[in-house]
Design a protein around this motif. Structure first.
Motif, mmCIF file in Angstrom:
data_model
loop_
_atom_site.group_PDB
_atom_site.id
_atom_site.type_symbol
_atom_site.label_atom_id
_atom_site.label_comp_id
_atom_site.label_asym_id
_atom_site.label_seq_id
_atom_site.Cartn_x
_atom_site.Cartn_y
_atom_site.Cartn_z
ATOM 1 N N GLY A 57 0.799 -1.232 0.031
ATOM 2 C CA GLY A 57 0.080 -0.050 -0.034
ATOM 3 C C GLY A 57 0.815 1.093 0.086
ATOM 4 N N ASN A 58 0.325 2.146 -0.520
ATOM 5 C CA ASN A 58 1.040 3.709 -0.603
ATOM 6 C C ASN A 58 -0.240 4.757 -0.456
ATOM 7 O OD1 ASN A 58 2.061 6.275 -1.740
ATOM 8 N ND2 ASN A 58 3.607 4.803 -2.483
ATOM 9 N N ASN A 61 -1.991 6.275 -3.150
ATOM 10 C CA ASN A 61 -3.237 5.462 -3.872
ATOM 11 C C ASN A 61 -4.597 5.772 -3.399
ATOM 12 O OD1 ASN A 61 -1.194 4.199 -5.419
ATOM 13 N ND2 ASN A 61 -0.884 2.390 -3.855
ATOM 14 N N THR A 201 -10.940 -2.151 0.113
ATOM 15 C CA THR A 201 -9.704 -2.354 -0.733
ATOM 16 C C THR A 201 -9.058 -0.699 -1.020
ATOM 17 O OG1 THR A 201 -10.970 -3.791 -2.346
ATOM 18 C CG2 THR A 201 -9.191 -2.619 -3.284
ATOM 19 N N VAL A 204 -6.506 -0.756 2.172
ATOM 20 C CA VAL A 204 -5.521 -1.753 1.871
ATOM 21 C C VAL A 204 -4.570 -1.152 0.920
ATOM 22 C CG1 VAL A 204 -4.667 -3.929 1.204
ATOM 23 C CG2 VAL A 204 -6.617 -3.725 2.718
ATOM 24 N N ASN A 205 -4.914 -0.685 -0.414
ATOM 25 C CA ASN A 205 -4.208 0.021 -1.400
ATOM 26 C C ASN A 205 -3.439 1.141 -1.011
ATOM 27 O OD1 ASN A 205 -4.928 -1.933 -3.157
ATOM 28 N ND2 ASN A 205 -6.348 -0.708 -4.226
ATOM 29 N N SER A 206 -4.326 1.989 0.120
ATOM 30 C CA SER A 206 -3.362 3.260 0.670
ATOM 31 C C SER A 206 -2.390 2.883 1.794
ATOM 32 C CB SER A 206 -4.422 4.184 0.762
ATOM 33 O OG SER A 206 -5.474 3.974 1.744
ATOM 34 N N GLY A 207 -2.184 1.734 2.260
ATOM 35 C CA GLY A 207 -1.209 1.414 3.186
ATOM 36 C C GLY A 207 -1.850 0.821 4.752
#
Lengths: 244, 174
Positions: A57-58, A61, A201, A204-207
């Motif tokens: 994750g970042n 995002n 989602t 999770v994708n953003s960390g």
């Protein structure tokens, strides 16, 4: 006897861990949750820890804030606080109060906006995804104010850690002035499962690795992730910096 | 046998223990939140006093994210870890050598303990940093089991170190 101490310590440790794994795997879990009229056919929401590879994750995002979000404050606020929350997490319950105090101070003059997104961690709190859907039903039936009233009331009465009975969900709806039959119909249809899944989602994708997970979007657009519940004083320092 | 209190009567080692305790405490608070730490500490616009206040009050973050049992375990692990390292330093200073084959236990004890540190809700902090929070999630206490293993190993290590320290100036008759 001294020579045996180290191997003995390792064996005890291994027994503890393997016993714990055996204990959690052996019987039915709390996943089968029954509530009135439901068909229990709930799509599984994938969260870290369900045998899936850990995503990288970042914070960059994270999906942009829009009018489709649940927002307290103005969409044009200088600082945006995106909170990813699990309604059965005890620290989210505490952090919810912290953010209410923060908004009391920063909402005026459009300084800050609070955006709520769902991040139910199903393998920890199996009832949380359904509670997130319940909040969405409140929103669709009663408007944005009812969404916030629903989560306020749920967090007020839940003992956390998967302790809230599913039978309470329609009662909360009634408490805040939503028709119970319409609410149950919405909840049983699982129509908001995909929205909750999409928020998860996004987390999770953003960390996000746990809850509460917060992203502060500063006045200059810089994004800073916060893992866990922060006390009010610390949040004020962070938001003051984000406002500069 | 040399006791822990005898060693800690030496102010240098007592100070080392205390410094190690607070260093580990701040590490476990700030590692998972390094972007926030960076934002505040390296800000050109926040006064030194505010930065200091932010740091000093940061243990409240641990309190906000952990139940009483988890906090107690964390404090215990940190105390034992600090003592373990202090004793290791004392031993090395006195004997001018490493404690031989026991060095593995001395170092090994630190890691399970720190693996177990984390919030009760979201699981082990170190495991989540390693991308292994899923592993902690299948355990009934979300990784806190490691704290118990770590505490056991740390106590064992401290005991061994104290014995080694007592023998450092003598050669055993075989």
């Amino acid at each position: 006897m001294n020579k045996l101490n180290l191997p003995l310590a390792i064996i005890i440790g291994a027994l503890l861990v393997s016993g714990a794994i055996f204990y959690t795997k052996k019987g039915p879990t709390d996943d089968s949750v029954n509530w009135p009229g439901s068909n229990n056919n709930i799509p599984k929401i994938q969260t870290p820890g369900q045998g899936q590879p850990q995503p990288q994750g970042n914070v960059e995002n994270v999906l942009p804030v829009s009018s489709a979000d649940h927002i307290q404050g103005s969409l044009q606020a200088k600082v945006k606080i995106i909170e990813f929350s699990d309604l059965e997490c005890p620290f989210c319950k505490e952090f919810h109060q912290t953010l209410k105090e923060i908004m009391d101070v920063y909402e005026k003059q459009g300084q800050a906006a609070w955006i709520y997104r769902h991040f139910p961690i199903e393998n920890l709190h199996s009832k949380a995804p359904k509670e997130s859907q319940a909040a969405e039903c409140a929103s669709s039936l009663g408007g944005e104010n009812k969404f916030w009233a629903y989560i306020d009331r749920l967090l007020e009465i839940t003992p956390s850690n998967n302790g809230l009975s599913p039978l309470e969900l329609p009662k909360i709806a009634t408490y805040i002035g939503i028709n119970e039959n319409e609410f149950n119909s919405c909840l049983n249809s699982n129509k908001f499962a995909s929205k909750v899944n999409a928020d998860t989602t996004d987390a999770v994708n953003s960390g996000g690795r746990g809850t509460p997970y917060t992203i502060i979007i500063a006045k200059n657009g810089a994004k800073t992730p916060l893992s866990g519940a922060y006390p009010v004083e610390q949040m004020k320092i962070i938001i003051d910096e984000a406002l500069r | 046998m040399v006791t822990l209190s005898q060693i800690l009567k030496n102010k240098k080692f007592l100070l080392l223990s205390i410094l190690l305790f607070f260093s580990f405490l701040f590490l476990i608070i700030w590692i998972p939140n390094f972007p926030v730490f960076k934002l505040i500490i390296f800000s050109q616009k926040i006064s030194l006093f505010e930065k200091f206040r932010f740091l000093i009050t940061s243990p409240n973050i641990l309190v906000s994210n952990s139940g009483a049992a988890s906090i107690a375990l964390t404090i215990l692990v940190l105390i034992l870890t600090s003592l373990n390292i202090t004793l290791l330093v004392y031993f090395i200073k006195r004997s001018k050598t490493l404690p031989g084959r026991n060095i593995g236990i001395n170092v090994l004890g630190v890691f399970p303990g720190l693996l177990g540190v984390g919030c009760s809700s979201c699981g082990s902090l170190i495991l989540s940093l390693l991308g292994l929070s899923g592993f902690a999630a299948i355990l009934p206490f979300r990784g806190i089991e490691f704290s118990f293993v770590g505490i056991f190993l740390l106590i064992f290590s401290i005991h061994n170190l104290l014995k080694s320290i007592a023998n450092v100036d003598s050669c055993k008759i075989s």
